[in-house]
Design an enzyme around this catalytic site. Structure first.
Site, PDB file in Angstrom:
ATOM      1  N   ASP A  20       0.668  -1.410  -0.044  1.00  0.00           N
ATOM      2  CA  ASP A  20       0.155   0.212  -0.093  1.00  0.00           C
ATOM      3  C   ASP A  20       0.789   1.242  -0.105  1.00  0.00           C
ATOM      4  OD1 ASP A  20       0.576  -0.987   2.700  1.00  0.00           O
ATOM      5  OD2 ASP A  20      -0.596   0.603   3.601  1.00  0.00           O
ATOM      6  N   GLU A  72       0.110  -1.228   5.730  1.00  0.00           N
ATOM      7  CA  GLU A  72       0.958  -1.021   6.516  1.00  0.00           C
ATOM      8  C   GLU A  72       0.887   0.682   7.034  1.00  0.00           C
ATOM      9  OE1 GLU A  72       4.789   0.930   7.875  1.00  0.00           O
ATOM     10  OE2 GLU A  72       3.556   1.350   5.903  1.00  0.00           O
TER      11      GLU A  72
END
Length: 359
Positions: free
Chosen positions: A73, A128
């Site tokens: 991400d 994350e």
């Protein structure tokens, strides 16, 4: 090799993966790494995958086991289309941390399994960039049958090809000051929550970084007010509520409980406290033999990690972990994010040399 990894990074940046929307990239990553013929089937958990890339020739062979980990991400910032201009790749996540993902893919596609004397696992995971509790690396570590036994994990977070050891912990706390409403023409009839908060804000602003020397590295504990909201009901009303977000970053020799106690002591009963995000710190592991070997092959420097990273998740499970990645640290989370392609090429060279050097 350089053209291949340049194109790989551009390919990664062209697949949008803002936090919570990693599925398309996870699907593409799964398909691509599968073509690299890993030693065992890829294991998928949600929008995260674990790739058993290299394994020993015979069952029961004991040799070092290394995990390279990277998050899929990116943060949501303003970026134009993915592109290469000169020696730089532009695009969301180009530095944080699709440059690290590119190194992992390139290594998978070029590694000579027969000449590699280490078991190597790749971990690509989602979420994350959000709260600690939503990060998919947590359930991946809980569910995967092999990750708990790795000897060293390397998180390829952007570090300019420097080895960043350990990491600071991070606490977010919602601090709510309460007062009493009143008309601003007659403020003595109310009790301003903003005014009640003023001494606390001044105290936090005056706090200096607190150095902690650990294994020859200096980590700094810091406390910052990062948000102020709900400061009033109207422009002519004395505010009865004022909410602050306090972010406390603490050194690896401090536990979560000690860090929380620090915030509680700082507030000293003047306001309500709700701890909204608790992320532990991680020790440096400077003396680990595989870490020393990584230093020997030519990292650009060795520094303490002032920010929080997922090395702390590995550390919480008794797994030694460090940060090393080719992305530019200063470009992380920036508008119009970019990174140096020369750094990415060099990062691949360092990781490849390190893996090859392990006997």
């Amino acid at each position: 090799m350089s053209e291949s990894i340049d194109e790989t990074l551009l390919w990664l940046c062209a697949i949008a993966s803002p936090i919570g929307e990693e599925r398309a990239l996870c699907d593409a990553m799964n398909a691509r790494v599968e073509r690299a013929k890993p030693a065992a089937p890829i294991r998928r958990y949600g929008d995260s995958i674990v790739v058993p890339l290299v394994r020993g020739a015979s069952k029961g062979t004991k040799r070092p086991h290394i995990a390279l980990a990277g998050h899929l991400d990116t943060v949501r910032t303003e970026n134009g289309p993915a592109r290469i201009e000169g020696d730089r790749c532009f695009g969301a996540g180009s530095s944080d941390m699709k440059s690290g993902l590119a190194v992992m893919i390139a290594l998978a596609e070029q590694i000579d399994h027969a000449k590699t004397n280490v078991d190597l696992t790749l971990v690509f995971y989602a979420r994350e960039e959000g709260p600690f509790a939503e990060n998919e690396l947590g359930p991946v570590l809980e569910r995967d049958p092999e990750l708990g036994g790795v000897d060293l994990a390397v998180c390829l977070e952007p570090s300019d090809n420097k080895l960043h050891l350990g990491c600071n912990g991070s606490i977010h706390a919602q601090i709510t000051f309460n007062g009493k409403t009143g008309h601003s023409a007659r403020p003595w009839e109310g009790d301003s929550a903003v005014s009640r908060a003023a001494p606390f804000i001044a105290e936090v602003a005056a706090m200096m970084p607190e150095p902690h020397l650990i294994d020859g590295l200096t980590y700094k504990s810091v406390t910052t007010i990062t948000q102020a909201k709900d400061g009033g009901r109207g422009r002519n009303v004395v505010p009865d509520r004022f909410v602050l977000n306090v972010n406390h970053r603490f050194a690896p020799d401090t536990s979560l409980a000690e860090a929380q106690a620090r915030i509680t002591s700082l507030v000293s009963g003047r306001a309500e406290i709700v701890f909204t995000d608790l992320s532990p710190a991680a020790m440096p592991n400077a003396s680990h033999p595989l870490v020393r070997k990584l230093v020997e092959v030519g990292v650009r420097g060795v520094e303490p990690k002032q920010a929080w990273t997922d090395v702390a998740r590995f550390a919480a499970r008794g797994i030694a972990a460090v940060n090393f990645g080719p992305g530019e640290n200063a470009q992380a989370h920036q508008k119009n994010e970019s990174t140096s392609l020369a750094l990415v090429r060099d990062g691949l060279g360092i990781v490849s040399k390190w893996v090859a050097s392990i006997a």
